[in-house]
Enzyme design. Structure first.
Site, PDB file in Angstrom:
ATOM      1  N   GLY A 123     -25.552 -23.330  48.085  1.00  0.00           N
ATOM      2  CA  GLY A 123     -26.741 -23.557  47.287  1.00  0.00           C
ATOM      3  C   GLY A 123     -27.963 -23.847  48.129  1.00  0.00           C
ATOM      4  N   GLU A 163     -27.251 -26.491  41.168  1.00  0.00           N
ATOM      5  CA  GLU A 163     -26.332 -27.635  41.092  1.00  0.00           C
ATOM      6  C   GLU A 163     -25.391 -27.514  42.281  1.00  0.00           C
ATOM      7  OE1 GLU A 163     -22.465 -28.929  38.569  1.00  0.00           O
ATOM      8  OE2 GLU A 163     -24.127 -28.132  37.391  1.00  0.00           O
ATOM      9  N   CYS A 182     -17.194 -30.529  38.168  1.00  0.00           N
ATOM     10  CA  CYS A 182     -18.346 -30.990  38.946  1.00  0.00           C
ATOM     11  C   CYS A 182     -18.645 -32.460  38.687  1.00  0.00           C
ATOM     12  CB  CYS A 182     -19.575 -30.137  38.630  1.00  0.00           C
ATOM     13  SG  CYS A 182     -19.939 -30.008  36.858  1.00  0.00           S
TER      14      CYS A 182
END
Length: 509
Positions: A226, A245, A282
């Site tokens: 990410g 995220e 998550c």
């Protein structure tokens, strides 16, 4: 040079099942983005958009058995879990259709001229418009809810933005099936197939974020991946918003009074939360502050019994399994770290759940033990034993940003006695969702939901779950002194679309 084939892989055996597609070339990524860019006008009508979203939900639901079978073959998450996740995905599509119909997300504000104001106010009319093509990077652990038809796609389409999805390599065949369903639903409402593009391959993901016609991106995955895409989005000649995220520890604080009151219930709940989905959520609680002493010992005994009884499970792919085993070994190799139930390899293709314990004093200053403050994806959590409030506060002060933070309080503390309010205040800067006497696994799709948090949990202040996720794909624009005949219908005085708005300071619904 020929593009590499994309295979569907069985995570239970690690063996290739079938060739699904080939990795997209730069030219194919360009074609997908340009096709999406060309159909923006087809999403301009909100009635059409809402009908498309509902049609997509209906078609996904109708194909449930086939889609769940395909998803389980590639992820090993099981029919029960996947059926529920698909239902959530369909609900989310319909919820965004309702938001599109209502129109409040356009945030219409109209001010007529006022020469008496200081300074004078001209005729001003403000609302929000779609950004354009959105790049969506699918997650591994939610093949429906955070993938081709997941929250990023649903909210982007609701905002009027076509999408190009970079499929996750853990479920390429399912990605192709879901994309086909969405395109079929689009065609039923006169929307060209380019409204949902799909590409495969690592290099395709890089080409996608760099494409000049891509206006924003949504990502769910690792910190490393990410952050690389986030930097690429910021480093473009024209930077774009990147809503990523990345990673989260999801700390839990258990007060001494709460442990004394219900140690067994907390231990059982923690075991269920940290092992749910083989620890591949998550929002899995990855760091738990538990008191030293008899009450904390009771909690750990219950946790030990519950985790020991948890069956070994299959992770989403063998790369994740290898990373989990290596991560656990590195953590258990630290001095003064104990493992009452040792997590690791449960079999040739599975992993077993477990937890580690360490004294809080090891985490109150920078040291090799800082590794314990990093997420380890899989069924493991770290129990930090603290002697007093000061130790617990010192550990909390060193934590990075998180999606969630949880506190377990006693009945008296929840009634306002003790440090309950102070602990909430300490947790609030750490996370986007703060829980009291609950567990973070399970993210409801609701208007008040916030699924995001300070970096590295997310790279923006937005949410990827709930109605306000649509705001990521919009930008405000104001017209000043524009004649009524030239204004968009959304901004005309007679409000032909019946939108909620603020008109000369008065909220109209």
């Amino acid at each position: 040079m020929a593009a590499a084939p994309v295979w569907s892989v069985d995570p239970r055996t690690g063996k290739q099942r079938e060739q699904v597609a080939v990795e997209a070339t730069a030219q194919e990524v360009d074609a997908a983005v340009r096709a999406a860019h060309a159909v923006r006008g087809a999403l301009a009508d909100r009635t059409v958009r809402a009908a498309f979203l509902r049609g997509a939900a209906d078609r996904l639901q109708a194909a449930k058995d086939h889609l769940v079978e395909a998803a389980d073959a590639e992820t090993a998450l099981g029919p029960v879990r996947l059926t529920g996740e698909l239902a959530r995905t369909c609900y989310q599509l319909r919820a965004f259709a309702d938001i599109v119909d209502e129109g409040a997300f356009l945030d219409v504000v109209i001010n007529h001229p006022d020469d008496t104001a200081t300074p004078p106010i001209p005729d001003l009319r403000r609302y929000k418009v779609s950004l354009g093509v959105v790049a969506v990077y699918s997650a591994s652990n939610f093949p429906f809810a955070f993938s081709v038809a997941g929250g990023d796609t649903a909210s982007a389409l609701a905002a009027g933005c076509p999408v190009v999805v970079k499929a996750h390599p853990d479920h390429p065949a399912l990605s192709e099936l879901v994309a086909k369903v969405l395109r079929t639903a689009a065609a039923e409402h006169g929307i060209p197939a380019g409204v949902v593009g799909l590409v495969h391959g690592f290099e395709a993901g890089i080409e996608l974020i760099r494409h000049p016609l891509v206006t924003a991106a949504g990502f769910t995955g690792s910190v490393r991946g990410g952050r690389a895409l986030f930097d690429a989005a910021a480093g473009r000649p024209v930077p774009i918003p990147f809503h990523g995220e990345l990673g989260s520890l999801n700390p839990v604080v258990i007060t001494e009074a709460a442990a004394a009151e219900r140690a067994e219930a907390i231990g059982t709940g923690l075991a269920g939360s940290m092992t749910l989905g083989v620890g591949q959520f998550c929002v899995k609680p990855g760091l738990v502050l538990a008191p030293s002493g008899a009450a904390g010992d009771r909690l750990l005994k219950t946790l030990t019994d519950a985790v020991s009884d948890t069956e070994a499970g299959v992770l989403l792919d063998h790369r994740m399994r290898d990373n989990f085993i290596a991560g656990v070994a590195e953590r258990t190799g630290l001095p003064d770290v104990e493992s009452p139930v040792t997590p690791g390899a449960g079999g040739e293709h599975t992993v077993s759940a477990g937890f580690l314990t360490v004294a809080a004093e090891k985490l109150t200053a920078e040291s090799a033990h800082d590794l314990l403050l990093e997420e380890c994806f899989g069924p493991v959590t770290v129990i930090v034993r603290y002697d007093d409030d000061a130790q617990a506060q010192a550990v909390l002060s060193r934590l990075p940003g998180n999606l969630t933070a949880t506190v377990h309080l006693s009945a008296e503390e929840t009634a306002g006695e003790g440090r309950g309010a102070e602990i909430l205040a300490e947790l609030t800067p750490l996370a986007g969702r703060v829980l009291v006497n609950g567990w973070p696994t399970g993210v409801a799709v609701a208007p008040a939901q916030h699924h995001g948090g300070p970096y590295p949990a997310t790279t923006s202040t937005s949410t990827s779950v709930g109605g306000t996720a649509i705001e990521r794909w919009l930008r405000p624009v104001a017209y000043q002194g524009a004649p009524e005949a030239l204004l968009p219908a959304e901004l005309r005085d007679d409000n032909p679309l019946g939108l909620p708005r603020r008109f000369n300071g008065t909220l109209e619904r």
